[in-house]
Design an enzyme around this catalytic site. Structure first.
Site, PDB file in Angstrom:
ATOM      1  N   ASP A  93       0.426  -0.652  -0.033  1.00 38.89           N
ATOM      2  CA  ASP A  93      -0.189  -0.072   0.049  1.00 38.89           C
ATOM      3  C   ASP A  93       1.089   1.505  -0.410  1.00 38.89           C
ATOM      4  OD1 ASP A  93       0.946   0.451   2.698  1.00 38.89           O
ATOM      5  OD2 ASP A  93      -0.831  -0.022   3.554  1.00 38.89           O
ATOM      6  N   SER A  94       0.533   2.597  -0.189  1.00 40.17           N
ATOM      7  CA  SER A  94       1.174   4.072  -0.714  1.00 40.17           C
ATOM      8  C   SER A  94       2.151   4.400   1.066  1.00 40.17           C
ATOM      9  CB  SER A  94       0.194   4.366  -1.255  1.00 40.17           C
ATOM     10  OG  SER A  94      -0.662   5.386  -0.613  1.00 40.17           O
ATOM     11  N   PHE A  97      -3.479   4.941   4.240  1.00 40.50           N
ATOM     12  CA  PHE A  97      -4.294   4.578   4.701  1.00 40.50           C
ATOM     13  C   PHE A  97      -3.327   4.588   6.494  1.00 40.50           C
ATOM     14  CE2 PHE A  97      -6.819   1.788   7.867  1.00 40.50           C
ATOM     15  CZ  PHE A  97      -7.747   1.992   7.432  1.00 40.50           C
ATOM     16  N   ASP A 147      -2.897   8.510  -2.213  1.00 45.48           N
ATOM     17  CA  ASP A 147      -4.090   8.721  -1.819  1.00 45.48           C
ATOM     18  C   ASP A 147      -4.207   9.352  -0.305  1.00 45.48           C
ATOM     19  OD1 ASP A 147      -4.284   5.777  -0.406  1.00 45.48           O
ATOM     20  OD2 ASP A 147      -6.394   5.872  -1.392  1.00 45.48           O
ATOM     21  N   GLN A 195     -11.245   7.018  -4.771  1.00 48.85           N
ATOM     22  CA  GLN A 195     -11.820   7.608  -3.164  1.00 48.85           C
ATOM     23  C   GLN A 195     -13.512   8.111  -3.862  1.00 48.85           C
ATOM     24  OE1 GLN A 195     -10.837   7.018  -0.522  1.00 48.85           O
ATOM     25  NE2 GLN A 195      -9.102   5.862  -0.949  1.00 48.85           N
ATOM     26  N   GLY A 222     -10.980   3.500   0.649  1.00 45.12           N
ATOM     27  CA  GLY A 222     -11.706   4.615   1.460  1.00 45.12           C
ATOM     28  C   GLY A 222     -12.863   4.065   1.709  1.00 45.12           C
ATOM     29  N   ASP A 272      -7.547  -7.809   1.198  1.00 47.38           N
ATOM     30  CA  ASP A 272      -6.510  -8.332   2.053  1.00 47.38           C
ATOM     31  C   ASP A 272      -7.693  -7.787   2.892  1.00 47.38           C
ATOM     32  OD1 ASP A 272      -5.047  -5.208   2.885  1.00 47.38           O
ATOM     33  OD2 ASP A 272      -6.144  -4.562   1.337  1.00 47.38           O
ATOM     34  N   HIS A 341      -5.237 -21.058  10.541  1.00 50.88           N
ATOM     35  CA  HIS A 341      -6.160 -21.560  11.184  1.00 50.88           C
ATOM     36  C   HIS A 341      -7.092 -20.520  10.091  1.00 50.88           C
ATOM     37  CE1 HIS A 341     -10.540 -22.752  10.876  1.00 50.88           C
ATOM     38  NE2 HIS A 341     -11.018 -21.777  10.989  1.00 50.88           N
TER      39      HIS A 341
END
Length: 377
Positions: A93-94, A97, A147, A195, A222, A272, A341
């Protein structure tokens, strides 16, 4: 040259089965990607990820890896693949977040985001260019445009301003990427991010801008930030109507097993979430029969296998009673068993979903299985 994304079968709705080809291997979609925030999927060995969980791609986190171990160590190691001894695909990711989650200690400007490290309080600046540079140094096969992610709920004008900033930042990400070659001899592919909060008109504008960028894959960001599930599904449905059908679509940060199946039904190829490992560490197991809280008294003398339908070795080798005992005793092994699991279950879930897409009965199957997955055992 082999195509990056190939659709093998499209179902009667939007669900599709495909293949993503990277220099580190092929990924069968739809796929769930375990989150390896700091070059480690929590409590799980890389060997277990590959052999027992059957992960095909994992995530790394730009913000966390930038702070620790740092990019000097990362480059000397030869990138994240070599550093953590993982020879299959990686997505990063960038950092957007994480910067968003540091609301109290960050400052946003046109240039980028200035933030305070959660480790030592030092100040750092992430611009689109800086995020791209760090992700080059990490060396993931797929990397994300920088972003801004807004909270939920969010005022319309704030969502609009933020979305427009994300679009301007995307141009800078693309420009930097085109002018700076890869470092480790394998191809990296940039995914931009849609977004616009929960506003349909903004999401449609953003999806059109992102589609026009012409990237090899696209992401929806988002969502799964506190909005109702129905809102998440509605926005996903609207956005997948616009994003190019011939390119993979990645819904970021999602979610529960039922979220995953519903999203696949709306045309999503990649997902994810930290949920399988985070919930595992809190004694919550996801299974084909429903959700189990392993601290419950009812498992105290249940000596049957942990999960008769499970695909990993832990499901056969340990009993419900034993795993409950580990959690009640606060033994680390309980968290390890539960994490293996849950991740194995998630990978099995998308594998079976893929089989039903190819068989042509995905929606019928999904309708019957979702209520079962949601029930508490």
């Amino acid at each position: 040259m082999q195509k990056f994304f190939n659709i093998e079968k499209t179902s009667e709705g939007k669900a599709r089965a495909g293949e993503i080809t990277t220099d580190h291997g092929t990924i069968q979609t739809p796929i769930f990607m375990p989150v390896g925030t700091v070059a480690s999927v929590k409590t799980v060995h890389q060997r277990e990820l590959k052999e027992d969980i059957k992960a095909q791609i994992i995530l790394g986190n730009t913000y966390h890896l930038y702070l620790r171990p740092g990019m000097e160590t990362m480059q000397e190691a030869g990138g994240l693949h070599k550093f953590m001894n993982w020879d299959l695909p990686i997505l990063t990711d960038s950092g957007g977040f994480q910067v968003f989650s540091l609301a109290s200690s960050r400052k946003m400007t046109e240039e980028g985001a200035r933030f305070k490290s959660h480790i030592d309080g030092s100040y750092h600046m992430f611009s689109p260019e800086k995020s791209m540079e760090i992700q080059r140094q990490i060396g993931a096969d797929i990397f994300m445009a920088f972003d801004e992610c807004v909270a939920y709920p969010c005022e319309y004008n704030q969502a609009k301003t933020s979305m427009e900033l994300t679009h301007r930042w995307l141009k800078r990400c693309i420009e930097w990427t085109e002018n700076n070659p890869e470092l480790y001899g394998h191809k990296q592919r940039l995914f931009p991010i849609v977004q616009g909060s929960t506003y349909s008109d903004l999401r449609k504008i953003s999806a059109e801008v992102i589609a026009e960028a012409g990237a090899e894959g696209n992401a929806i960001g988002g969502l799964s930030v506190g909005e109702p599930e129905e809102e998440m599904y509605r926005i996903t449905d609207e956005v997948t109507d616009i994003l190019p059908k011939e390119k993979p679509r990645y819904l970021m940060g999602v979610g529960t097993p039922w979220n995953i199946l519903e999203s696949i039904g709306l045309g999503i190829d990649m997902m994810d979430c930290v949920m399988p490992t985070r919930n595992a560490r809190n004694a919550m197991l996801f299974t084909w029969k429903g959700v189990m809280n392993m601290k419950n008294e009812k498992w105290k003398k249940d000596f049957s296998p942990l999960d008769e339908f499970g695909t990993s070795f832990v499901d056969r080798e340990y009993s419900k009673s034993y795993v409950r005992h580990l959690f009640v005793s606060k033994e680390y092994l309980g968290k390890q068993i539960a994490s293996i699991h849950n991740l194995a279950f998630y990978l099995d879930l998308v594998k079976v979903a893929r089989e039903h897409i190819i068989a042509g009965d995905f929606y019928e199957w999904k309708k019957s299985v979702v209520p079962v997955l949601r029930q508490r055992l």
